[in-house]
Design a protein around this motif. Structure first.
Motif, mmCIF file in Angstrom:
data_model
loop_
_atom_site.group_PDB
_atom_site.id
_atom_site.type_symbol
_atom_site.label_atom_id
_atom_site.label_comp_id
_atom_site.label_asym_id
_atom_site.label_seq_id
_atom_site.Cartn_x
_atom_site.Cartn_y
_atom_site.Cartn_z
ATOM 1 N N ILE A 34 0.845 -1.186 0.000
ATOM 2 C CA ILE A 34 0.000 0.000 0.000
ATOM 3 C C ILE A 34 0.887 1.245 0.000
ATOM 4 C CG2 ILE A 34 -1.910 1.193 1.159
ATOM 5 C CD1 ILE A 34 -2.328 -1.415 2.797
ATOM 6 N N TYR A 36 0.783 5.259 1.057
ATOM 7 C CA TYR A 36 0.058 6.254 1.828
ATOM 8 C C TYR A 36 0.704 7.623 1.631
ATOM 9 C CZ TYR A 36 -2.212 2.501 4.510
ATOM 10 O OH TYR A 36 -2.955 1.404 4.888
ATOM 11 N N PRO A 44 -1.592 9.419 7.935
ATOM 12 C CA PRO A 44 -1.425 8.903 6.581
ATOM 13 C C PRO A 44 -2.773 8.620 5.919
ATOM 14 C CG PRO A 44 0.071 7.797 8.098
ATOM 15 C CD PRO A 44 -0.883 8.600 8.933
ATOM 16 N N PHE A 89 4.642 7.135 2.049
ATOM 17 C CA PHE A 89 5.114 5.898 2.670
ATOM 18 C C PHE A 89 4.649 4.693 1.869
ATOM 19 C CE2 PHE A 89 6.694 7.557 6.620
ATOM 20 C CZ PHE A 89 5.923 8.660 6.903
ATOM 21 N N VAL A 93 2.251 -5.672 3.885
ATOM 22 C CA VAL A 93 1.477 -6.461 4.837
ATOM 23 C C VAL A 93 2.045 -7.860 4.871
ATOM 24 C CG1 VAL A 93 -0.803 -7.339 5.459
ATOM 25 C CG2 VAL A 93 -0.576 -5.073 4.411
ATOM 26 N N THR A 99 0.901 -4.654 9.138
ATOM 27 C CA THR A 99 1.333 -3.619 8.209
ATOM 28 C C THR A 99 2.606 -2.972 8.716
ATOM 29 O OG1 THR A 99 -0.948 -3.166 7.538
ATOM 30 C CG2 THR A 99 0.697 -1.482 7.054
ATOM 31 N N PHE A 101 5.521 -0.107 7.885
ATOM 32 C CA PHE A 101 5.769 1.098 7.100
ATOM 33 C C PHE A 101 7.259 1.323 6.902
ATOM 34 C CE2 PHE A 101 1.737 3.400 6.742
ATOM 35 C CZ PHE A 101 0.931 2.658 7.582
ATOM 36 N N GLY A 102 7.593 1.904 5.759
ATOM 37 C CA GLY A 102 8.938 2.362 5.510
ATOM 38 C C GLY A 102 9.148 3.733 6.114
ATOM 39 N N ALA A 103 10.339 4.302 5.879
ATOM 40 C CA ALA A 103 10.716 5.571 6.488
ATOM 41 C C ALA A 103 10.084 6.767 5.797
ATOM 42 C CB ALA A 103 12.230 5.713 6.499
#
Lengths: 111, 114
Positions: A34, A36, A44, A89, A93, A99, A101-103
């Protein structure tokens, strides 16, 4: 371990140009991805998603590409507008429900 | 359009004090999440509820953090005692089913611990 990362922390583009934001993921078992968008002072917001059985999905002005061979995800924004300025971002999943998230990448749109 | 509600919007407290955050998910959403976001980083999951049950709290510092969702609707996240390193944005999110679905986020509570 599991991680989602981005190649470029900051991206600056001219209004009207196309933007490409990249993301690398490490868990080959992840089956859902995903993108965001987060504007200043807000949470987000969902932009677009893609399942692992697909390699491309298009929305309104946005396209997500998934390359499972190299574990790479990208978000393309067509005709970038000032309102697109935000932090983006990618998230993966894992295990069917978690989930990660990246940085994030900050996108600046120059008028 | 339905939204995830969070309060307060901002919270300033001194270290060693107790703080609490409240979240009301979108009506009908079974899954509720609390994330912590440090400036310049992505959100980090603290706890995930499916209805009133905890699905994942592996990253929740249980010595000082607690979360509850007693009736499977709204939720409270508490920190006691607060530490300087707890300063961050605390985000609540919800999803309809919880299994590999997109998340809907609230605007968060910005916590500053002095």
């Amino acid at each position: 371990g599991e991680s989602v990362g981005l190649h470029l922390p900051t991206l600056s583009v001219q209004e009207g140009d196309n933007s490409i934001i990249n993301c690398a993921y490490s868990n080959s078992a992840s089956d859902y991805f995903i993108w965001y968008k987060q504007e200043s002072g807000k949470g987000p917001q969902f932009i677009i998603d893609i399942r692992s059985n697909m390699d491309k999905r298009q929305g309104q002005r946005v396209t997500v590409l998934l390359n499972k061979t190299v574990k790479h995800l990208s978000l393309q924004i067509a005709a970038t507008q000032p309102g697109d300025s935000a932090v983006y971002f990618c998230a993966e999943v894992t295990g069917g429900f978690k989930t990660i998230f990246g940085a994030g990448t900050r996108l600046f749109v120059k008028a | 359009e339905a939204e995830v509600a969070q309060s307060p919007r901002y919270k300033i407290t001194e270290k060693s004090q107790a703080v609490a955050f409240w979240c009301d998910p979108i009506s009908g959403h079974a899954t509720l999440y609390w994330y912590r976001q440090i400036l310049g980083q992505g959100p980090e999951l603290l706890v995930q509820f499916q209805d009133e049950s905890v699905v994942d709290d592996s990253q929740l510092p249980k010595d000082r953090f607690s979360a509850e969702r007693l009736k499977g609707v709204d939720s409270t996240l508490k920190i006691q005692p607060a530490e300087l390193g707890d300063s961050a944005m605390y985000l609540c999110a919800s999803s309809f089913g919880g299994l590999g679905e997109k998340l809907f986020f609230g605007s968060g509570t910005q916590l500053s611990v002095l």
